[in-house]
Design a protein around this motif. Sequence first.
Motif, PDB file in Angstrom:
ATOM      1  N   PRO A 114     -38.919  -6.033  -3.911  1.00  0.00           N
ATOM      2  CA  PRO A 114     -37.748  -6.541  -4.633  1.00  0.00           C
ATOM      3  C   PRO A 114     -36.646  -5.495  -4.764  1.00  0.00           C
ATOM      4  O   PRO A 114     -36.895  -4.297  -4.664  1.00  0.00           O
ATOM      5  CB  PRO A 114     -38.322  -6.871  -6.006  1.00  0.00           C
ATOM      6  N   LYS A 115     -35.448  -5.978  -4.997  1.00  0.00           N
ATOM      7  CA  LYS A 115     -34.310  -5.086  -5.225  1.00  0.00           C
ATOM      8  C   LYS A 115     -33.525  -5.594  -6.423  1.00  0.00           C
ATOM      9  O   LYS A 115     -33.173  -6.772  -6.486  1.00  0.00           O
ATOM     10  CB  LYS A 115     -33.399  -5.037  -3.998  1.00  0.00           C
ATOM     11  N   LEU A 116     -33.265  -4.706  -7.364  1.00  0.00           N
ATOM     12  CA  LEU A 116     -32.422  -5.024  -8.510  1.00  0.00           C
ATOM     13  C   LEU A 116     -31.001  -4.591  -8.197  1.00  0.00           C
ATOM     14  O   LEU A 116     -30.744  -3.411  -7.960  1.00  0.00           O
ATOM     15  CB  LEU A 116     -32.926  -4.295  -9.760  1.00  0.00           C
ATOM     16  N   LEU A 117     -30.076  -5.543  -8.170  1.00  0.00           N
ATOM     17  CA  LEU A 117     -28.688  -5.213  -7.874  1.00  0.00           C
ATOM     18  C   LEU A 117     -28.025  -4.574  -9.090  1.00  0.00           C
ATOM     19  O   LEU A 117     -28.366  -4.881 -10.236  1.00  0.00           O
ATOM     20  CB  LEU A 117     -27.910  -6.468  -7.477  1.00  0.00           C
ATOM     21  N   ASN A 118     -27.083  -3.716  -8.835  1.00  0.00           N
ATOM     22  CA  ASN A 118     -26.318  -3.091  -9.912  1.00  0.00           C
ATOM     23  C   ASN A 118     -25.139  -4.003 -10.260  1.00  0.00           C
ATOM     24  O   ASN A 118     -23.973  -3.628 -10.152  1.00  0.00           O
ATOM     25  CB  ASN A 118     -25.832  -1.710  -9.477  1.00  0.00           C
ATOM     26  N   ALA A 119     -25.482  -5.225 -10.650  1.00  0.00           N
ATOM     27  CA  ALA A 119     -24.470  -6.241 -10.934  1.00  0.00           C
ATOM     28  C   ALA A 119     -25.134  -7.369 -11.710  1.00  0.00           C
ATOM     29  O   ALA A 119     -26.359  -7.421 -11.832  1.00  0.00           O
ATOM     30  CB  ALA A 119     -23.872  -6.777  -9.632  1.00  0.00           C
ATOM     31  N   THR A 120     -24.311  -8.264 -12.237  1.00  0.00           N
ATOM     32  CA  THR A 120     -24.824  -9.451 -12.918  1.00  0.00           C
ATOM     33  C   THR A 120     -24.168 -10.686 -12.316  1.00  0.00           C
ATOM     34  O   THR A 120     -23.152 -10.591 -11.625  1.00  0.00           O
ATOM     35  CB  THR A 120     -24.527  -9.407 -14.431  1.00  0.00           C
ATOM     36  N   ASP A 121     -24.750 -11.852 -12.592  1.00  0.00           N
ATOM     37  CA  ASP A 121     -24.158 -13.084 -12.082  1.00  0.00           C
ATOM     38  C   ASP A 121     -23.077 -13.577 -13.044  1.00  0.00           C
ATOM     39  O   ASP A 121     -22.700 -12.878 -13.990  1.00  0.00           O
ATOM     40  CB  ASP A 121     -25.237 -14.138 -11.823  1.00  0.00           C
ATOM     41  N   LYS A 122     -22.572 -14.773 -12.817  1.00  0.00           N
ATOM     42  CA  LYS A 122     -21.470 -15.295 -13.623  1.00  0.00           C
ATOM     43  C   LYS A 122     -21.872 -15.581 -15.066  1.00  0.00           C
ATOM     44  O   LYS A 122     -21.012 -15.790 -15.921  1.00  0.00           O
ATOM     45  CB  LYS A 122     -20.910 -16.561 -12.969  1.00  0.00           C
ATOM     46  N   HIS A 123     -23.177 -15.595 -15.338  1.00  0.00           N
ATOM     47  CA  HIS A 123     -23.667 -15.801 -16.700  1.00  0.00           C
ATOM     48  C   HIS A 123     -24.094 -14.489 -17.355  1.00  0.00           C
ATOM     49  O   HIS A 123     -24.669 -14.499 -18.446  1.00  0.00           O
ATOM     50  CB  HIS A 123     -24.850 -16.775 -16.689  1.00  0.00           C
ATOM     51  N   GLY A 124     -23.835 -13.372 -16.680  1.00  0.00           N
ATOM     52  CA  GLY A 124     -24.209 -12.074 -17.224  1.00  0.00           C
ATOM     53  C   GLY A 124     -25.671 -11.723 -17.039  1.00  0.00           C
ATOM     54  O   GLY A 124     -26.184 -10.807 -17.678  1.00  0.00           O
ATOM     55  N   ARG A 125     -26.351 -12.437 -16.142  1.00  0.00           N
ATOM     56  CA  ARG A 125     -27.782 -12.207 -15.934  1.00  0.00           C
ATOM     57  C   ARG A 125     -28.017 -11.155 -14.855  1.00  0.00           C
ATOM     58  O   ARG A 125     -27.282 -11.109 -13.863  1.00  0.00           O
ATOM     59  CB  ARG A 125     -28.469 -13.516 -15.512  1.00  0.00           C
ATOM     60  N   PRO A 126     -29.050 -10.321 -15.008  1.00  0.00           N
ATOM     61  CA  PRO A 126     -29.418  -9.394 -13.930  1.00  0.00           C
ATOM     62  C   PRO A 126     -29.762 -10.185 -12.669  1.00  0.00           C
ATOM     63  O   PRO A 126     -30.231 -11.326 -12.746  1.00  0.00           O
ATOM     64  CB  PRO A 126     -30.662  -8.680 -14.480  1.00  0.00           C
ATOM     65  N   ILE A 127     -29.541  -9.562 -11.512  1.00  0.00           N
ATOM     66  CA  ILE A 127     -29.783 -10.232 -10.234  1.00  0.00           C
ATOM     67  C   ILE A 127     -30.854  -9.479  -9.456  1.00  0.00           C
ATOM     68  O   ILE A 127     -30.751  -8.270  -9.246  1.00  0.00           O
ATOM     69  CB  ILE A 127     -28.501 -10.293  -9.382  1.00  0.00           C
ATOM     70  N   TRP A 128     -31.853 -10.217  -9.029  1.00  0.00           N
ATOM     71  CA  TRP A 128     -32.919  -9.655  -8.198  1.00  0.00           C
ATOM     72  C   TRP A 128     -32.901 -10.326  -6.832  1.00  0.00           C
ATOM     73  O   TRP A 128     -32.635 -11.523  -6.720  1.00  0.00           O
ATOM     74  CB  TRP A 128     -34.285  -9.894  -8.844  1.00  0.00           C
ATOM     75  N   PHE A 129     -33.214  -9.538  -5.822  1.00  0.00           N
ATOM     76  CA  PHE A 129     -33.325 -10.077  -4.463  1.00  0.00           C
ATOM     77  C   PHE A 129     -34.705  -9.738  -3.916  1.00  0.00           C
ATOM     78  O   PHE A 129     -35.169  -8.596  -4.015  1.00  0.00           O
ATOM     79  CB  PHE A 129     -32.257  -9.475  -3.549  1.00  0.00           C
ATOM     80  N   ILE A 130     -35.366 -10.742  -3.339  1.00  0.00           N
ATOM     81  CA  ILE A 130     -36.678 -10.534  -2.732  1.00  0.00           C
ATOM     82  C   ILE A 130     -36.729 -11.265  -1.398  1.00  0.00           C
ATOM     83  O   ILE A 130     -36.347 -12.435  -1.302  1.00  0.00           O
ATOM     84  CB  ILE A 130     -37.821 -11.061  -3.625  1.00  0.00           C
ATOM     85  N   SER A 131     -37.194 -10.571  -0.376  1.00  0.00           N
ATOM     86  CA  SER A 131     -37.451 -11.200   0.916  1.00  0.00           C
ATOM     87  C   SER A 131     -38.954 -11.417   1.052  1.00  0.00           C
ATOM     88  O   SER A 131     -39.740 -10.483   0.906  1.00  0.00           O
ATOM     89  CB  SER A 131     -36.954 -10.307   2.057  1.00  0.00           C
ATOM     90  N   LEU A 132     -39.339 -12.671   1.306  1.00  0.00           N
ATOM     91  CA  LEU A 132     -40.763 -13.003   1.396  1.00  0.00           C
ATOM     92  C   LEU A 132     -41.205 -13.290   2.830  1.00  0.00           C
ATOM     93  O   LEU A 132     -42.267 -13.856   3.056  1.00  0.00           O
ATOM     94  CB  LEU A 132     -41.070 -14.219   0.517  1.00  0.00           C
ATOM     95  N   GLY A 133     -40.410 -12.878   3.797  1.00  0.00           N
ATOM     96  CA  GLY A 133     -40.701 -13.199   5.188  1.00  0.00           C
ATOM     97  C   GLY A 133     -42.001 -12.631   5.719  1.00  0.00           C
ATOM     98  O   GLY A 133     -42.617 -13.202   6.621  1.00  0.00           O
ATOM     99  N   GLU A 134     -42.427 -11.487   5.181  1.00  0.00           N
ATOM    100  CA  GLU A 134     -43.650 -10.860   5.672  1.00  0.00           C
ATOM    101  C   GLU A 134     -44.858 -11.166   4.795  1.00  0.00           C
ATOM    102  O   GLU A 134     -45.916 -10.566   4.968  1.00  0.00           O
ATOM    103  CB  GLU A 134     -43.452  -9.341   5.767  1.00  0.00           C
ATOM    104  N   MET A 135     -44.700 -12.088   3.846  1.00  0.00           N
ATOM    105  CA  MET A 135     -45.815 -12.419   2.969  1.00  0.00           C
ATOM    106  C   MET A 135     -46.810 -13.315   3.703  1.00  0.00           C
ATOM    107  O   MET A 135     -46.588 -14.512   3.880  1.00  0.00           O
ATOM    108  CB  MET A 135     -45.306 -13.110   1.699  1.00  0.00           C
ATOM    109  N   ASP A 136     -47.876 -12.710   4.172  1.00  0.00           N
ATOM    110  CA  ASP A 136     -48.947 -13.418   4.881  1.00  0.00           C
ATOM    111  C   ASP A 136     -50.250 -12.755   4.452  1.00  0.00           C
ATOM    112  O   ASP A 136     -50.625 -11.701   4.965  1.00  0.00           O
ATOM    113  CB  ASP A 136     -48.746 -13.316   6.392  1.00  0.00           C
ATOM    114  N   VAL A 137     -50.926 -13.357   3.488  1.00  0.00           N
ATOM    115  CA  VAL A 137     -52.100 -12.735   2.874  1.00  0.00           C
ATOM    116  C   VAL A 137     -53.184 -12.430   3.901  1.00  0.00           C
ATOM    117  O   VAL A 137     -53.810 -11.365   3.866  1.00  0.00           O
ATOM    118  CB  VAL A 137     -52.648 -13.631   1.743  1.00  0.00           C
ATOM    119  N   SER A 138     -53.396 -13.336   4.843  1.00  0.00           N
ATOM    120  CA  SER A 138     -54.432 -13.109   5.859  1.00  0.00           C
ATOM    121  C   SER A 138     -54.097 -11.915   6.739  1.00  0.00           C
ATOM    122  O   SER A 138     -54.956 -11.073   7.034  1.00  0.00           O
ATOM    123  CB  SER A 138     -54.609 -14.364   6.718  1.00  0.00           C
ATOM    124  N   ALA A 139     -52.835 -11.820   7.176  1.00  0.00           N
ATOM    125  CA  ALA A 139     -52.423 -10.696   8.015  1.00  0.00           C
ATOM    126  C   ALA A 139     -52.472  -9.389   7.241  1.00  0.00           C
ATOM    127  O   ALA A 139     -52.873  -8.344   7.771  1.00  0.00           O
ATOM    128  CB  ALA A 139     -51.017 -10.945   8.556  1.00  0.00           C
TER     129      ALA A 139
END
Length: 279
Positions: A114-139
């Motif tokens: 995950p990545k926490l952005l140094n910014a907030t959205d239009k409601h003043g909420r913290p913004i997190w970004f997560i890429s789940l493309g490599e999430m493969d439990v078996s692999a």
Amino acid sequence: QLPGLEGHLPVTAGPSANSGYPLDAQWRAVRDRALKGDTEAVALLAFRESLPSSTTCCDTITATRFLRARKGNVALAVMMYSTCAAWRSSERVDDVISEPTGPSEQALAAAFSPKLLNATDKHGRPIWFISLGEMDVSALAKQGITLHMLIRRHVRLSEQMRIAVERSKEPLQGHLLVQDIGACSVMKFLRSRQFFKAQAQISQDYYPELLGQLLILKGPPAAKWAVETSKKFLDKDTASKIRLECGSSRGALLEYVSESVAEELLALLGESTSGSSSK
């Protein structure tokens, strides 16, 4: 710490470190509201008085989150919080952020970083970004990554999210979570379904009302089925905060964030930032 968190979060991760005001001052303010007829404040005081003697009292923001998660039912909120407190103790959650990383950290980070952005959205909420493309439990299992390790990483992320939300100006608004699932597939989802179910259960049971909005982007054709399946693990209120966007990421992002923040997120998504809509 996880990538993108340096400089944003405090070292401590205790469950009462949110507002910067002493607990006594927080609860005095609640009592003042109750005396003026605030029904939620009255319920909060009842919540505090009903906690078992073995359960440490929490701050008012945390109490409010648990109370709202149980629609103002004090008895159910107390039960939920007490269960959470017991879980935090048995799972050593207060230690999770400072735990040393092991030799499998690189593979874990590639799958769930995950990545926490140094910014907030239009409601003043913290913004997190997560890429789940490599999430493969078996692999990942072939690389020595167990389901327990993935769940532990999710708990660490949840603690980081909780602290970021509690440090925001409007902590009861929760956070905006942007997920990139562009590299996901039905088979990856099915092989990782046990993890996603555990992840949803932990978030719902132990971190209630922390999610303000989940925006899932770059959804492949089968994503709607996967998202609807995941919603079955959640209560209706939480499920209603989940939005899947299979079309333009830019258009969806601009509903929640400023142009500059949208550009940063589009770069993380690997999409064009030239101003044209991404397909």
